[in-house]
Design an enzyme around this catalytic site. Structure first.
Site, PDB file in Angstrom:
ATOM      1  N   GLU A   1      -6.650 -28.668   7.612  1.00 54.73           N
ATOM      2  CA  GLU A   1      -6.393 -27.868   6.419  1.00 54.73           C
ATOM      3  C   GLU A   1      -7.139 -26.544   6.414  1.00 54.73           C
ATOM      4  O   GLU A   1      -6.569 -25.507   6.095  1.00 54.73           O
ATOM      5  CB  GLU A   1      -6.776 -28.673   5.172  1.00 54.73           C
ATOM      6  CG  GLU A   1      -6.682 -27.895   3.871  1.00 54.73           C
ATOM      7  CD  GLU A   1      -7.128 -28.696   2.664  1.00 54.73           C
ATOM      8  OE1 GLU A   1      -7.360 -28.078   1.605  1.00 54.73           O
ATOM      9  OE2 GLU A   1      -7.237 -29.932   2.781  1.00 54.73           O
TER      10      GLU A   1
ATOM     11  N   TYR B   1       0.822  -1.207   0.000  1.00 54.52           N
ATOM     12  CA  TYR B   1       0.000   0.000   0.000  1.00 54.52           C
ATOM     13  C   TYR B   1       0.860   1.263   0.000  1.00 54.52           C
ATOM     14  O   TYR B   1       0.510   2.268  -0.633  1.00 54.52           O
ATOM     15  CB  TYR B   1      -0.942   0.000   1.206  1.00 54.52           C
ATOM     16  CG  TYR B   1      -2.133  -0.914   1.030  1.00 54.52           C
ATOM     17  CD1 TYR B   1      -2.962  -0.806  -0.083  1.00 54.52           C
ATOM     18  CD2 TYR B   1      -2.424  -1.901   1.969  1.00 54.52           C
ATOM     19  CE1 TYR B   1      -4.048  -1.644  -0.254  1.00 54.52           C
ATOM     20  CE2 TYR B   1      -3.509  -2.752   1.791  1.00 54.52           C
ATOM     21  CZ  TYR B   1      -4.319  -2.617   0.687  1.00 54.52           C
ATOM     22  OH  TYR B   1      -5.395  -3.446   0.515  1.00 54.52           O
TER      23      TYR B   1
ATOM     24  N   ASP C   1      -8.084 -32.542   3.076  1.00 55.02           N
ATOM     25  CA  ASP C   1      -8.997 -33.100   2.079  1.00 55.02           C
ATOM     26  C   ASP C   1      -8.340 -34.263   1.345  1.00 55.02           C
ATOM     27  O   ASP C   1      -7.118 -34.273   1.135  1.00 55.02           O
ATOM     28  CB  ASP C   1      -9.382 -32.036   1.054  1.00 55.02           C
ATOM     29  CG  ASP C   1     -10.333 -30.987   1.604  1.00 55.02           C
ATOM     30  OD1 ASP C   1     -10.998 -31.269   2.617  1.00 55.02           O
ATOM     31  OD2 ASP C   1     -10.406 -29.889   1.011  1.00 55.02           O
TER      32      ASP C   1
END
Length: 385
Positions: free
Chosen positions: A221, A131, A273
């Site tokens: 996860e 920024y 997963d």
């Protein structure tokens, strides 16, 4: 690494460039990035994943940024060695090349910021640096956040140090919950045994002590599963520390997992997963990532065990599987090419080619199946590898 050493290295680089400029020579800086051979066993962390697999396309990525990559002259006398990925490469950013000028300016601007942070013994996030660069004449040096992240890694390679020693930190995102209290260099204490847990501090190397009575660590996860287990008082019920990196983990999350394993000798289990990206995330924790390949001793946790979800469990549990996408198939092939020392991994990858499922599919068997059956039964039966 000692701040004084890094400050001296930055000042030496600047002095060298000023000498070249005063002699009428276009300035050039060179560094040695990790080679493909160094990286082929590592998974991609979040930053590198977003860069479209830096290790698999190092040369094209560098050239597209105006960086000239050369084989190390010391290896040039060995044609057989030079034709393989064992060749040491040197990346050069040359002001004489029009394509390199913006990148050279980005690197020097970042070096100046790092120099200031090291002298003042302070830090800032890479997001805030982005920024700041956007706010003035330096906007062209940072087209997006990922470019800033890449330049930070270039600067780390140039200074031959871990990226977290630069004082430019990623935004904290990892969460932990359970019986754990950290004491930081500042004497601040973080108690993770509170509702909702707490953010893992940037960076975990600032930790001076860890106190816990937990029996093990469970790394999940995704945040959704983390929150679901918290709602069921999982850390208290199984007396464990629950951690999530919210997908690909940041350095601070990986450091904390490493510390809990090495300093407290706690068993660490991973629940991800049953898909190629979940398996890669587990491997990131366990074996390391591309962007920090040279500093895995501070990050990798090889003692971690893959608790689940194993693709081989999906059919016995009656879980509905879905077909792999094109991205899944590409990631699966990448995993198959890597030499991870995990028992039965290749067998699980072969099964995974038939279909995938998320942790939520296992959790959907019943409301408390994940917390009260699946996880404790698998740990008790030592059904992990």
């Amino acid at each position: 690494m000692c701040s004084r050493i890094l400050i001296d290295r930055i000042e030496a680089i600047v002095l060298m460039m000023l000498t070249e400029i005063s002699s009428g020579i276009p300035p050039i800086i060179a560094y040695s990035p990790p080679t493909v051979n160094d990286l082929q066993s590592f998974a991609d962390d979040e930053a590198v994943h977003e860069e479209a697999h830096l290790a698999d396309s190092q040369e094209s990525t560098e050239h597209s940024s105006g960086v000239e990559e050369r084989a190390d002259p010391q290896d040039s006398n060995n044609p057989a060695e030079s034709s393989t990925s064992t060749v040491h490469r040197t990346s050069s950013i040359d002001f004489a090349s029009q394509r390199s000028r913006v990148k050279l300016a980005s690197v020097m601007t970042t070096l100046a910021r790092v120099h200031r942070l090291l002298i003042s013994k302070s830090s800032q996030t890479r997001r805030s640096l982005y920024y700041e660069l956007q706010g003035g004449s330096t906007a062209s040096l940072a087209p997006d956040q990922r470019y800033v992240d890449r330049v930070v890694h270039v600067v780390a390679n140039l200074l031959e140090c871990p990226s977290w020693d630069l004082g430019l930190l990623t935004t904290a995102k990892g969460l932990a919950a359970g019986n754990l209290v950290l004491t930081l260099i500042s004497d601040d204490r973080i108690n993770f045994n509170s509702p909702g847990g707490a953010l893992i501090p940037q960076i975990a190397s600032n930790v001076t002590s860890l106190r816990t009575r937990a029996d093990f660590v469970l790394v999940v996860e995704k945040d959704a599963i983390f929150q679901k287990l918290l709602e069921q008082d999982f850390p208290q019920a199984l007396n464990c520390i629950l951690i999530t990196g919210k997908g690909y983990p940041d350095v601070a999350t990986r450091m904390l997992v490493k510390l809990l394993s090495t300093e407290l000798a706690l068993p660490v289990y991973a629940l991800v997963d049953a898909d190629p990206f979940g398996i890669e995330i587990m491997c990131t924790y366990r074996f390391g990532s591309i962007s920090n390949a040279r500093h895995q001793e501070s990050l990798a946790c090889p003692e971690m065990q893959w608790l689940g979800v194993h693709p081989s469990e999906l059919f016995p549990l009656g879980v509905q599987i879905t077909q792999l996408t094109t991205m899944d198939i590409a990631k699966l092939k990448t995993l198959e090419r890597r030499s991870y020392p995990i028992k039965n991994l290749q067998q699980e990858l072969d099964i995974l080619s038939r279909g995938k499922a998320e942790i939520e599919a296992i959790a959907g068997v019943s409301h408390t199946f994940l917390a009260k059956a699946y996880i404790p039964v698998k740990i008790g039966a030592k059904d992990f590898f």
